[in-house]
Enzyme design. Sequence first.
Site, PDB file in Angstrom:
ATOM      1  N   CYS A  28       0.837  -1.202   0.000  1.00 44.93           N
ATOM      2  CA  CYS A  28       0.000   0.000   0.000  1.00 44.93           C
ATOM      3  C   CYS A  28       0.877   1.259   0.000  1.00 44.93           C
ATOM      4  CB  CYS A  28      -0.979  -0.065   1.164  1.00 44.93           C
ATOM      5  SG  CYS A  28      -2.334   1.086   0.985  1.00 44.93           S
ATOM      6  N   HIS A  46      -3.691  -5.414   1.050  1.00 39.87           N
ATOM      7  CA  HIS A  46      -3.120  -5.837   2.344  1.00 39.87           C
ATOM      8  C   HIS A  46      -3.128  -7.366   2.474  1.00 39.87           C
ATOM      9  CE1 HIS A  46      -2.690  -1.896   4.278  1.00 39.87           C
ATOM     10  NE2 HIS A  46      -3.685  -1.553   3.468  1.00 39.87           N
ATOM     11  N   GLU A 102      -1.829  -9.013   4.834  1.00 38.42           N
ATOM     12  CA  GLU A 102      -1.750  -9.409   6.247  1.00 38.42           C
ATOM     13  C   GLU A 102      -3.115  -9.567   6.915  1.00 38.42           C
ATOM     14  OE1 GLU A 102      -1.019  -6.576   4.887  1.00 38.42           O
ATOM     15  OE2 GLU A 102      -1.286  -4.824   6.175  1.00 38.42           O
TER      16      GLU A 102
END
Length: 538
Positions: A93, A183, A185
Amino acid sequence: MSADIEQADAPHQTFDTLLVIDFGSQYTHLITRRLRELNIYSEMLPCTMKAKDLPFRPKGIILSGGPASVYDADAPHADPDLFEMGVPLLGICLGLQQIAWRISPDNVVSGDKREYGKATIIAQHHNTPVDRLFEGVEGNVWMSHGDKLSALPAGFCTIASTENSPYAGIAHESDPIFGIQFHPEVSHTPHGKRLLRNFALDICGAKPNWTMSEFIGREITRIRDLVGDKSHVLGAVSGGVDSTVAAKLMKEAIGDRFHAVLVDHGLMRLNECAEVKKTLGEHLGIDLTVVDASAKFMAGLSGITDPERKRKFIGNTFIDVFEETVIEIEKTVENTANAGKIEYFLQGTLYPDVIESISYKGGPSVTIKTHHNVGGLPQRMIDGAGLKLIEPLRELFKDEVRELGRQLGISEELVMRHPFPGPGIGIRILGDITLERVTIARQADHIFISMIREAGLYNQISQAFAAVDTSKVGDKRVEGYIIILRAVVTTDFMTAEAFKFDMDFLMQVSTKICNEVNGVSCCVYSTTSKPPATIELQ
Ligand code: XMP
């Protein structure tokens, strides 16, 4: 001070380490978490960190997301030398935008429209090593960004796109530098962990050897090297998971040169002191001194109703009692076969505390109330007694501490124990603390927790307890206190939801408490989440 001591020989010296550079995203710590779950050791450092000051050489670097735009006047920027270290780099990002902006500021467009939520990724194959990042990665990904790339930076190719983001994944054509807009994660990106694995294992070549069984051996060696073969270590224990695991690790490393102290403030759970004596002293063989200071605490607390004043009094008295005990232990230590000086103070700091203290722009946490069980103890031990801190759990997340506890032979029941605040029942009596009220709180809590265990719900709940509301309700026949039951589910204890019990279960708990605990005439269940409420009621 502790950081200096620990950095000298932290796990990043012996485990292959991925460095996560934090730009302030609320998800940054999750990158570290996911890598650890993949058995890859990872540490997070703030984006102000300079390459020349890094305390270790990472196997790879991940630049996290963050709330800023690369165009903000005070935008944080990665140290350009990080790009010159010759280690693989992945930007997520804002991290991706940092990579592009560095090559040409015109490659990033300022976001006029935020993209937030699910997107579908399409990987593009080149039949070159750039394909490694997206190997086995497809489907939904989670987006949360304002800015995005408007053009490919020179020397890069596109490796993935979504409908809204044509450059959702980019890779340098010859160097191992990658950037992704989404993302990986967060759990909403189902193949995100696979992508992180591809980066860490296949691209960085990190060894996936971060396991607690591997950690124990290295940590014991580290503690022995640090403490030497003469010095002694002292630690306060509470019966909770962290202090028990830290104490057992010290016992394994230096045997009887570790001394644990349990200060009984009279505000522990039912039978808790006896249980700690049995577990730490008898089962785990730790040299434990139990100090019964309950009379001193109860006398001093009489008449105090304000929860902050209670916390301060309990914290300060704890330190006073602890210091008196240390003098006694020091005398004993001088006269044993193992004679030596107490030089270290054990502290059960965990990695989330470290993350909080280094997180860029304050991170996800804000201190809400004075928390620490033994508030100020370490500082006074350092200043007054000249002790150095030792923090063997400093690099571990809570679930890693639990796993470490299992590996050290600590029972599953203790390892999975709900947290208990340092001031104990003292902050669970809403009003003046008296012996009668402590007894009531203990009995009600015991009934509630036992019934939760019997129903098989204990491990689904993060923390549960009973508190006493000291205003009396009922009439002359059954006048008594109100018991407030609270049970929450949370991952970080910063936000929490009330646990959804079955109504029949709650009614059975309520009946049992009102029948069996003298002085109680009503039970209520707190359904409020945090925020606006807190987990403890005060
Ligand atoms: P709150 O009430 O702030 O609690 O939502 C979050 C977590 O912290 C614990 N807690 C404390 N722990 N001393 C402690 O050692 C304290 O004074 C204290 N107050 C809250 C609480 O039990 C929960 O796990």
